[in-house]
Design a protein around this motif. Structure first.
Motif, PDB file in Angstrom:
ATOM      1  N   PHE A  26       0.771  -1.242  -0.211  1.00  0.00           N
ATOM      2  CA  PHE A  26       0.031  -0.044  -0.022  1.00  0.00           C
ATOM      3  C   PHE A  26       0.967   1.143  -0.053  1.00  0.00           C
ATOM      4  CE2 PHE A  26      -0.054  -1.461   4.320  1.00  0.00           C
ATOM      5  CZ  PHE A  26       0.620  -0.173   5.261  1.00  0.00           C
ATOM      6  N   GLU A  42      -1.416   6.505   1.249  1.00  0.00           N
ATOM      7  CA  GLU A  42      -2.937   5.937   1.213  1.00  0.00           C
ATOM      8  C   GLU A  42      -2.948   4.523   1.950  1.00  0.00           C
ATOM      9  OE1 GLU A  42      -5.011   6.428  -2.521  1.00  0.00           O
ATOM     10  OE2 GLU A  42      -3.176   7.370  -3.275  1.00  0.00           O
ATOM     11  N   ASN A  44      -5.323   1.715   0.888  1.00  0.00           N
ATOM     12  CA  ASN A  44      -5.300   1.469  -0.618  1.00  0.00           C
ATOM     13  C   ASN A  44      -4.301   0.046  -1.020  1.00  0.00           C
ATOM     14  OD1 ASN A  44      -5.765   1.624  -3.339  1.00  0.00           O
ATOM     15  ND2 ASN A  44      -4.727   3.329  -3.732  1.00  0.00           N
ATOM     16  N   GLN A  78      -2.847  -2.789  -2.646  1.00  0.00           N
ATOM     17  CA  GLN A  78      -2.816  -3.155  -4.158  1.00  0.00           C
ATOM     18  C   GLN A  78      -1.908  -4.311  -4.221  1.00  0.00           C
ATOM     19  OE1 GLN A  78      -1.503   0.103  -6.380  1.00  0.00           O
ATOM     20  NE2 GLN A  78      -2.388   1.541  -4.929  1.00  0.00           N
TER      21      GLN A  78
END
Length: 62
Positions: free
Chosen positions: A40, A44, A47, A49
């Protein structure tokens, strides 16, 4: 970045700066199979990923 180095960074007691295509990220998980990592962005944290290991780079001296 190879999988072995990514796992070393995750296990390190010190903070090692890593970026994904220039964006500072935190390595959260590097599964044993495949060539992906869960990360991440540091700005963020919500968020998460899944990204290719070959897009990860260790920043600074190594």
């Amino acid at each position: 970045m190879d999988k072995h180095r990514a796992q070393e960074i995750m296990s390190s007691p010190t903070m090692i700066n890593v970026s994904y295509h220039g964006i500072p990220v935190y390595l959260q998980e590097v599964p044993l199979n495949g060539d992906k990592a869960k990360v991440f962005p540091l700005d963020e944290m919500h968020n998460e990923q899944e990204v290719d290991l070959n897009g990860l780079f260790e920043e600074g001296p190594h």
